[in-house]
Structures are given as structure tokens and as C-alpha cells.
Write a protein that holds these residues in place. Structure first.
Motif, PDB file in Angstrom:
ATOM      1  N   ASP A 166      39.008  29.594  43.782  1.00 41.51           N
ATOM      2  CA  ASP A 166      39.998  30.137  42.839  1.00 41.51           C
ATOM      3  C   ASP A 166      39.187  30.456  41.580  1.00 41.51           C
ATOM      4  OD1 ASP A 166      43.023  30.528  42.334  1.00 41.51           O
ATOM      5  OD2 ASP A 166      42.433  29.411  40.562  1.00 41.51           O
ATOM      6  N   THR A 209      41.562  38.955  49.051  1.00 43.02           N
ATOM      7  CA  THR A 209      42.705  38.960  48.135  1.00 43.02           C
ATOM      8  C   THR A 209      42.887  40.351  47.537  1.00 43.02           C
ATOM      9  OG1 THR A 209      42.205  36.658  47.664  1.00 43.02           O
ATOM     10  CG2 THR A 209      43.787  37.737  46.214  1.00 43.02           C
ATOM     11  N   SER A 262      37.617  37.423  29.792  1.00 43.39           N
ATOM     12  CA  SER A 262      38.351  36.692  28.760  1.00 43.39           C
ATOM     13  C   SER A 262      37.893  37.073  27.351  1.00 43.39           C
ATOM     14  CB  SER A 262      38.266  35.187  28.991  1.00 43.39           C
ATOM     15  OG  SER A 262      36.950  34.806  29.265  1.00 43.39           O
ATOM     16  N   ARG A 287      28.657  39.211  30.708  1.00 42.53           N
ATOM     17  CA  ARG A 287      29.931  39.628  30.108  1.00 42.53           C
ATOM     18  C   ARG A 287      30.096  41.152  30.266  1.00 42.53           C
ATOM     19  NH1 ARG A 287      32.236  35.743  30.839  1.00 42.53           N
ATOM     20  NH2 ARG A 287      33.905  36.348  29.435  1.00 42.53           N
ATOM     21  N   ASN A 344      47.945  34.774  40.090  1.00 37.56           N
ATOM     22  CA  ASN A 344      49.128  33.943  40.256  1.00 37.56           C
ATOM     23  C   ASN A 344      49.924  33.914  38.958  1.00 37.56           C
ATOM     24  OD1 ASN A 344      48.962  32.955  42.973  1.00 37.56           O
ATOM     25  ND2 ASN A 344      47.136  31.821  42.359  1.00 37.56           N
TER      26      ASN A 344
HETATM   27  P1  NDP Z   1      37.502  34.593  39.054  1.00 36.13           P
HETATM   28  O1  NDP Z   1      37.071  33.354  38.347  1.00 36.13           O
HETATM   29  O2  NDP Z   1      36.610  35.217  40.050  1.00 36.13           O
HETATM   30  O3  NDP Z   1      37.885  35.713  37.982  1.00 36.13           O
HETATM   31  C1  NDP Z   1      38.870  35.521  37.028  1.00 36.13           C
HETATM   32  C2  NDP Z   1      38.859  36.705  36.079  1.00 36.13           C
HETATM   33  O4  NDP Z   1      39.936  36.582  35.157  1.00 36.13           O
HETATM   34  C3  NDP Z   1      37.596  36.771  35.247  1.00 36.13           C
HETATM   35  O5  NDP Z   1      37.340  38.109  34.911  1.00 36.13           O
HETATM   36  C4  NDP Z   1      37.982  35.949  34.011  1.00 36.13           C
HETATM   37  O6  NDP Z   1      37.222  36.294  32.861  1.00 36.13           O
HETATM   38  C5  NDP Z   1      39.425  36.370  33.825  1.00 36.13           C
HETATM   39  N1  NDP Z   1      40.169  35.261  33.194  1.00 36.13           N
HETATM   40  C6  NDP Z   1      40.275  33.986  33.634  1.00 36.13           C
HETATM   41  N2  NDP Z   1      40.992  33.248  32.776  1.00 36.13           N
HETATM   42  C7  NDP Z   1      41.335  34.086  31.770  1.00 36.13           C
HETATM   43  C8  NDP Z   1      42.079  33.925  30.588  1.00 36.13           C
HETATM   44  N3  NDP Z   1      42.618  32.735  30.269  1.00 36.13           N
HETATM   45  N4  NDP Z   1      42.237  35.014  29.806  1.00 36.13           N
HETATM   46  C9  NDP Z   1      41.696  36.220  30.141  1.00 36.13           C
HETATM   47  N5  NDP Z   1      40.976  36.430  31.240  1.00 36.13           N
HETATM   48  C10 NDP Z   1      40.796  35.372  32.040  1.00 36.13           C
HETATM   49  O7  NDP Z   1      38.932  34.236  39.712  1.00 36.13           O
HETATM   50  P2  NDP Z   1      39.710  34.994  40.851  1.00 36.13           P
HETATM   51  O8  NDP Z   1      39.477  36.448  40.757  1.00 36.13           O
HETATM   52  O9  NDP Z   1      39.447  34.281  42.115  1.00 36.13           O
HETATM   53  O10 NDP Z   1      41.228  34.668  40.460  1.00 36.13           O
HETATM   54  C11 NDP Z   1      42.005  35.492  39.604  1.00 36.13           C
HETATM   55  C12 NDP Z   1      43.472  35.192  39.797  1.00 36.13           C
HETATM   56  O11 NDP Z   1      43.839  35.428  41.171  1.00 36.13           O
HETATM   57  C13 NDP Z   1      43.906  33.746  39.522  1.00 36.13           C
HETATM   58  O12 NDP Z   1      45.229  33.739  39.040  1.00 36.13           O
HETATM   59  C14 NDP Z   1      43.871  33.119  40.916  1.00 36.13           C
HETATM   60  O13 NDP Z   1      44.687  31.975  40.997  1.00 36.13           O
HETATM   61  C15 NDP Z   1      44.420  34.268  41.731  1.00 36.13           C
HETATM   62  N6  NDP Z   1      44.134  34.223  43.163  1.00 36.13           N
HETATM   63  C16 NDP Z   1      42.854  34.178  43.621  1.00 36.13           C
HETATM   64  C17 NDP Z   1      42.608  34.180  44.970  1.00 36.13           C
HETATM   65  C18 NDP Z   1      41.232  34.236  45.525  1.00 36.13           C
HETATM   66  O14 NDP Z   1      41.109  34.392  46.754  1.00 36.13           O
HETATM   67  N7  NDP Z   1      40.185  34.147  44.745  1.00 36.13           N
HETATM   68  C19 NDP Z   1      43.723  34.145  45.952  1.00 36.13           C
HETATM   69  C20 NDP Z   1      45.023  34.294  45.361  1.00 36.13           C
HETATM   70  C21 NDP Z   1      45.200  34.291  44.018  1.00 36.13           C
HETATM   71  P3  NDP Z   1      36.035  35.291  32.407  1.00 36.13           P
HETATM   72  O15 NDP Z   1      34.975  35.432  33.434  1.00 36.13           O
HETATM   73  O16 NDP Z   1      35.658  35.790  31.063  1.00 36.13           O
HETATM   74  O17 NDP Z   1      36.646  33.916  32.358  1.00 36.13           O
END
Ligand code: NDP
Length: 444
Positions: A166, A209, A262, A287, A344
């Protein structure tokens, strides 16, 4: 007071300081009211709602590890085993400083219904820690993962609870955790999914996903007489889900013009350069400020802003509550007609309601991003069979699952006189299957 309101009141009183969990429970219970009303006598007798909102088990533990300077660091680990009515607990591990019990409970609760919608035999769970892998060396990440698994391993197993990735947990972290599990338990089994291909991972899991998100959007558009080719798409996030959503959207002939992390966001009017994005995020772990070096015509902005760009389709793929009511208003003004949640619960409750009122096609995360966990379940099947399926085989199965999910939501929403309300369709269809299994298994 009616049954749904009674249980909602109790959830808020008994789970203080967990706003995300309240939000997730409220969204589900509000939309399953017609099913609850139809079965009220039986559900009250069996305390169906009180049971479904209470995790079967929640584990909280200390994770101590030593950093590169020799200092001892202490984080908190969680695993919430929410519901095993239809299969072993299944759900990812989130590593992010914002993790707390309420966040893990919200994710675990959502996972019950999402997993049910896949049509595969998997229950709902979620785990994580407030550890932040960003800026840590590989050795520090390994030290953390080994310590985390040293405790977690006694609670999980291939037929009990099968965690996955995740936010913050990718192939590197899963590898370290799997190695530690095997070392302690002396057993090679499919206890984690998202594993590397050489040691039991499934082809397509990395892409699943994001690809699944586009497969379900494609089917929804097709059923509304539209084609994804030629459409402009805005995506938030730049992680696993976002990258492969961008890849599949581009393959299907759409143009994706944004992504974000982020710190800030990118607008590339010529379409996101996927090779550059993968290099920055997957290889260099950098970044998005780096993106301009590859694409001088693109714009980088600090803060949040992808929802201000004119587009046809919006795909929030970063994190919870990243698309609020003001963003939703901007989307509608800019002519967006479909929103599908890769993340999510990325859309706040009022924003979801607004988009639905304005006639925007809205696919909730528990349906739209179910391709990840569905492919994890396919990884579990391959591990049990000790076989590996080809990329095409897994991709075809994933596509079939996503198309089925769309029709399940659509048919369910019509059955309850709520045509086009895919949030209600997803919650009702997901809930009904789990409730039937719980009823059959008695009061446990
Ligand atoms: P990653 O860690 O690979 O990527 C997350 C991305 O979202 C990064 O670009 C991150 O930026 C950004 N992000 C995270 N937190 C924040 C925040 N508080 N504010 C702004 N940007 C943020 O995670 P995933 O892509 O795996 O997951 C993304 C979403 O998808 C989540 O909600 C996860 O629960 C959901 N999900 C994932 C699945 C999977 O198979 N991976 C399956 C189903 C749902 P930065 O790097 O700067 O933190």
C-alpha cells in the motif's frame, strides 16, 4: 431510532478520535439502508451491523530498529483483522507518518466490501506503521521491515491473513518482509502478495490497481456510449496506482496531463512522459520537481492543484480526502463527467454527493481500485498451485473481474431503484455477500 442510526451513534461513541473510520462506516451504512430495512428483524436479532463494524481482532505492537547512526528508533505497528467471513484476511500494509489505528480501521473496513466485490474468496484486513520510508537508506528500511515482521509473523499465514503493499510499501519492503517471515517460520508460502517475480510474485500485480481502474472506467464509458480514446484525463499521485493508471489510460488512447506527490504537481499539456515519471519515482526515488528536467514545456507547482485543470475524466490516485467539495465544484465547472477513485476514499463525502447530484459518473474506490487486491488473490492461487501464469492470462482475468464488478454495481443499483448510484451499488453488493456468509456461519 432506526437500526442504522443506532449503530452509527455507537460507532462514533466507541471509536473516539477516529474520524476516517467514522467516515467510512457512515458511507457504507447510509447506503445499505434499503437492505437493512428489508432484513431488519433478522439483522437486529443477529447483531449483524454491530458485528460488521467491529474488527474480529486488532493488533498493535512496538517496532524497534536501529538507524544508520546507531540510534534506536521506535515505531508503532498495526494489523486489523476485520472480517474473515468469506476468506482469509487480505489487505495491504501502509507505511506513512499519518498512520494510526483509525486510519487502519477505515482501510480494513473498506477492504471487506472491496474484497467481496472481486468475487474471490478473501476477507478484509489492513495493517501498517507510522514509519516513513522516505529519506531512509535501504539498510534502515530493511531493519524496520525485519523488526515489523518479527512480531507480525505470529499473526499471519497463507490461509489466515495475507498482507500486501500500500502507500510506502512496494516491492522492496515486501521482499524484506517476506525474507524475514521465511527465516522465522521456516516455511515458503504465499503469506504476502506483491512479491518479486523470482520468488512467487504474479505478473501484472505491479500494474494491477492502475490497469484495473482503467478497465472499469472503460466499461462504464462503453455502457454510456462513450470511448476513452481521445479523452483528457487528470490524475493525482505519482506512486504505484497513479503510474499504472497513466500507463493504461495512455495505451487506451487518452491523454493524461497531470500527476502529483505530497509536495507539488505537474501539468504537462503534451501528456505525461511515462518513462520520465518511472525513472524519477521508481528508480531514483526522487521528487516531481525533477520532471521539468525531462520535459521543459511542462509546469511544476508547489502544493495541490491537479483538479483545476480542464479535463473529461478525473482519477484521484494519491490518498484519502484529497478531493474536497471545492475541488468537486471545479471539476464540474471544467466539464469533467467521470470520476473514478484509484485511491481509497480520496473524495470527501460532500464532494461525492455533489458530483453525483451533478450527474457526474462516479466510481467509488472499493470497486474502482479492486484490481490490486483481485490480482493479489490470483497471486495466492498461483502460489497454492505452485504455478505461474503468463502476463496475458493474468491481465485477461483482471479485465474480466473489473468488467464483472462494473455490471454487479450497475445491476445492484438498478435492483434497488438507485440507477447510476455506483456508491450504493458497490456497498450493497459487497455487503450482501458478506452478510449471507456471516449468517450461515452463526454467531461468531
Ligand atoms: P504509493 O506510496 O506508491 O504512492 C502514493 C502517492 O500518493 C505518492 O505520489 C505520494 O506522494 C502521494 N501521497 C501519499 N500521501 C499523500 C498525502 N497525504 N498528500 C498528498 N499526496 C500523498 O501508494 P499507492 O499508489 O500504492 O497507493 C495510493 C492509494 O491507492 C492509497 O489510497 C492506497 O490505499 C490505494 N490503493 C493502493 C493499491 C495498491 O495496489 N498499491 C490497491 C488499492 C488501493 P509522496 O511520494 O510525496 O508521499
Amino acid at each position: 431510532m432506526n437500526y442504522v442510526d443506532e449503530v452509527l451513534e455507537r460507532v462514533i461513541k466507541e471509536n473516539l478520535g477516529e474520524p476516517e473510520f467514522h467516515q467510512a462506516v457512515k458511507e457504507v451504512l447510509e447506503t445499505i439502508r434499503p437492505v437493512v430495512e428489508k432484513n431488519e428483524v433478522q439483522y437486529r436479532r443477529d447483531a449483524m451491523l454491530e458485528r460488521i463494524v467491529n474488527p474480529e481482532r486488532q493488533i498493535k505492537f512496538r517496532v524497534s530498529w536501529v538507524d544508520d547512526k546507531g540510534n534506536v528508533q521506535v515505531n508503532t505497528g498495526y494489523r486489523v483483522q476485520f472480517n474473515s467471513a468469506i476468506g482469509p484476511y487480505k489487505g495491504g500494509i501502509r507505511l506513512h507518518p499519518s498512520v494510526n489505528l483509525g486510519v487502519i480501521k477505515f482501510l480494513g473496513f473498506e477492504q471487506i466490501f472491496k474484497n467481496s466485490l472481486t468475487g474471490l474468496p478473501i476477507g478484509g484486513g489492513k495493517g501498517g506503521s507510522d514509519f516513513d520510508p522516505k529519506g531512509k537508506s535501504d539498510r534502515e528500511v530493511m531493519a524496520f521491515c525485519q523488526s515489523f515482521m518479527t512480531e507480525l509473523c505470529r499473526h499471519i499465514g497463507a490461509d489466515t491473513d495475507v498482507p500486501a503493499g500500500d502507500i510506502g510499501t512496494g516491492a522492496r519492503e515486501i521482499g524484506y518482509m517476506f525474507g524475514q517471515y521465511k527465516r522465522i517460520k521456516n516455511v515458503f508460502e504465499g503469506v504476502l502478495t506483491g512479491k518479486g517475480i523470482p520468488y512467487g510474485g504474479s505478473l501484472v500485480r505491479t500494474e494491477a490497481t492502475g490497469y484495473g481502474l482503467l478497465y472499469i472506467v472503460e466499461e462504464m464509458l462503453k455502457c454510456h456510449g462513450q470511448d476513452i480514446a481521445g479523452k483528457t484525463v487528470i490524475v493525482s499521485g505519482a506512486g504505484n496506482v497513479a503510474i499504472y493508471a497513466i500507463e493504461k489510460a495512455t495505451q487506451l488512447g487518452a491523454k493524461v496531463v497531470t500527476c502529483s506527490d505530497s509536495n507539488g504537481w505537474v501539468y504537462d499539456p503534451d501528456g505525461i512522459d511515462l518513462a520520465a515519471l518511472k525513472q524519477i519515482k521508481e528508480v531514483d526515488r526522487q521528487r516531481l520537481t525533477e520532471y521539468k528536467k525531462y520535459r521543459p514545456n511542462s509546469e511544476y507547482h508547489e502544493g495541490k492543484g491537479v483538479w483545476s485543470i480542464k479535463a473529461d475524466i478525473a482519477l484521484p490516485c494519491a490518498t484519502q480526502n484529497e478531493l474536497n467539495i471545492n475541488d468537486a465544484k471545479m471539476l464540474v465547472e471544467n466539464g469533467v463527467y467521470a470520476v473514478a477513485e484509484g485511491a481509497n476514499m480520496p473524495t470527501t463525502a460532500d464532494a461525492t454527493e455533489f458530483l453525483q447530484q451533478k450527474g457526474v459518473l462516479f466510481l467509488p474506490g472499493k470497486a474502482a481500485n479492486a484490481g490490486g487486491v483481485a490480482t493479489s488473490a490470483l497471486e495466492m492461487s498461483q502460489n497454492s498451485e505452485r504455478l505461474s501464469w503468463s502476463f496475458e492470462e493474468v491481465d485477461q482475468k483482471l479485465k474480466g473481474i473489473m468488467v464483472n464488478i462494473y455490471h454487479n454495481l450497475d445491476n445492484t443499483s438498478k435492483l434497488y431503484g438507485l440507477e447510476g448510484n455506483y456508491v450504493a451499488g458497490a456497498n450493497i453488493a459487497g455487503f450482501e455477500k458478506v452478510a449471507k456468509a456471516m449468517t450461515a456461519q452463526g454467531i461468531v
